[in-house]
Design an enzyme around this catalytic site. Structure first.
Site, PDB file in Angstrom:
ATOM      1  N   SER A 145       0.847  -1.192   0.000  1.00 33.30           N
ATOM      2  CA  SER A 145       0.000   0.000   0.000  1.00 33.30           C
ATOM      3  C   SER A 145       0.881   1.241   0.000  1.00 33.30           C
ATOM      4  O   SER A 145       2.028   1.215   0.457  1.00 33.30           O
ATOM      5  CB  SER A 145      -0.893   0.015   1.251  1.00 33.30           C
ATOM      6  OG  SER A 145      -1.540   1.268   1.415  1.00 33.30           O
ATOM      7  N   TYR A 158      -1.812  -0.415  10.361  1.00 35.63           N
ATOM      8  CA  TYR A 158      -1.946  -0.784   8.954  1.00 35.63           C
ATOM      9  C   TYR A 158      -0.731  -0.330   8.152  1.00 35.63           C
ATOM     10  O   TYR A 158      -0.136  -1.108   7.400  1.00 35.63           O
ATOM     11  CB  TYR A 158      -3.223  -0.173   8.370  1.00 35.63           C
ATOM     12  CG  TYR A 158      -3.410  -0.492   6.902  1.00 35.63           C
ATOM     13  CD1 TYR A 158      -3.880  -1.740   6.511  1.00 35.63           C
ATOM     14  CD2 TYR A 158      -3.115   0.443   5.921  1.00 35.63           C
ATOM     15  CE1 TYR A 158      -4.053  -2.049   5.170  1.00 35.63           C
ATOM     16  CE2 TYR A 158      -3.276   0.143   4.572  1.00 35.63           C
ATOM     17  CZ  TYR A 158      -3.746  -1.106   4.202  1.00 35.63           C
ATOM     18  OH  TYR A 158      -3.891  -1.406   2.879  1.00 35.63           O
TER      19      TYR A 158
END
Length: 254
Positions: A145, A158
């Site tokens: 990501s 995350y």
């Protein structure tokens, strides 16, 4: 590597980017496409059927990547069915929305949950499939990501999990070469159910519209566009240990 006749395994393959990778692999001529899911059984079966309709064999298999026994059973099931694995796409992921300033809200349990799926889950899958991938001269693509590179995203846990996944990609590239190539794709905002669950339909529409006003390519990525990059990395025989950002150029404006 040409995908024609290959076997492709995609974790988190029922929806979003994972489903798009399954469909794209089937269209590229993959002989077997395995959509791995933890909860979305109906969607996974639909993706497998679509892969089969494209000319190969689609298979939906339930496995929680946070459970090593299930991952090893997954590998055994796929090898029994197809006899080989050429491409592994580690797309399964999870998050918990916790404001970055809310340190007390980011509990140890949340850390463990996010790392167990996003980081250790990918490692477990590579470990289980490594013998087959080595035998096939295969490839691994990890879905990281843009949060691996910047202090943003749904939570600190995350972002850290994705940064660690990018480093795992480099370590595995060294560990599994020369037989297996290991790369990663790092998407920015992608128009998926993941985003609408985090922000709501209206919230995501507003966020993506604001982003398009400043991103160089002036558009929001689709799952299909990310899937194109995933399979492109699987095809690139002289590329390993790399992470490719797919965000319409937003990262150059940060």
């Amino acid at each position: 590597m040409e995908l024609n006749g290959r076997v492709v395994v995609v974790t988190g393959g029922a929806t979003g980017i994972g489903a798009a990778v399954c469909r794209a692999a089937a269209r590229a001529g993959a002989a077997g496409v395995v959509a791995v899911y933890a909860r979305s059984a109906e969607e996974a079966e639909r993706v497998a059927a679509e892969a089969g309709a494209a000319g190969g064999t689609g298979l939906a298999v339930r496995a929680d990547v946070a459970d090593d026994a299930q991952v090893r059973e997954l590998a055994a099931t796929v090898l029994e069915r197809f006899g080989r694995v050429d491409v592994l796409v580690n797309n399964a992921g999870t998050t918990r929305a916790v404001g970055h300033e809310d340190l007390d809200g980011l509990t140890d349990d949340i850390w463990r949950e996010v790392l167990d799926v996003n980081l250790l889950g990918a490692f477990r899958c590579v470990r289980a499939f490594a013998p087959a991938l080595r035998a096939a001269g295969g490839a691994v693509v990890n879905v990281s990501s843009i949060s691996a590179y910047r202090a943003g995203g749904s939570s600190i846990a995350y972002g850290v999990s994705k940064a660690a996944l990018s480093q795992l990609t480099r370590n595995l590239a060294a560990a599994l070469g020369p037989e297996v190539r290991v790369n990663a794709v790092a998407p920015g905002t992608v128009a998926t159910r993941w985003q609408t669950q985090l922000h709501g339909e209206q919230g995501f529409a507003e966020r993506s519209a604001a982003e398009r006003a400043s991103v160089p390519l002036r558009r929001t990525s689709t799952p299909e566009q990310v899937a194109e990059v995933v399979l492109g990395l699987a095809r690139m025989d002289m590329v390993t240990g790399e992470a490719l950002i797919v965000d319409g150029g937003k990262h150059v404006m940060y």
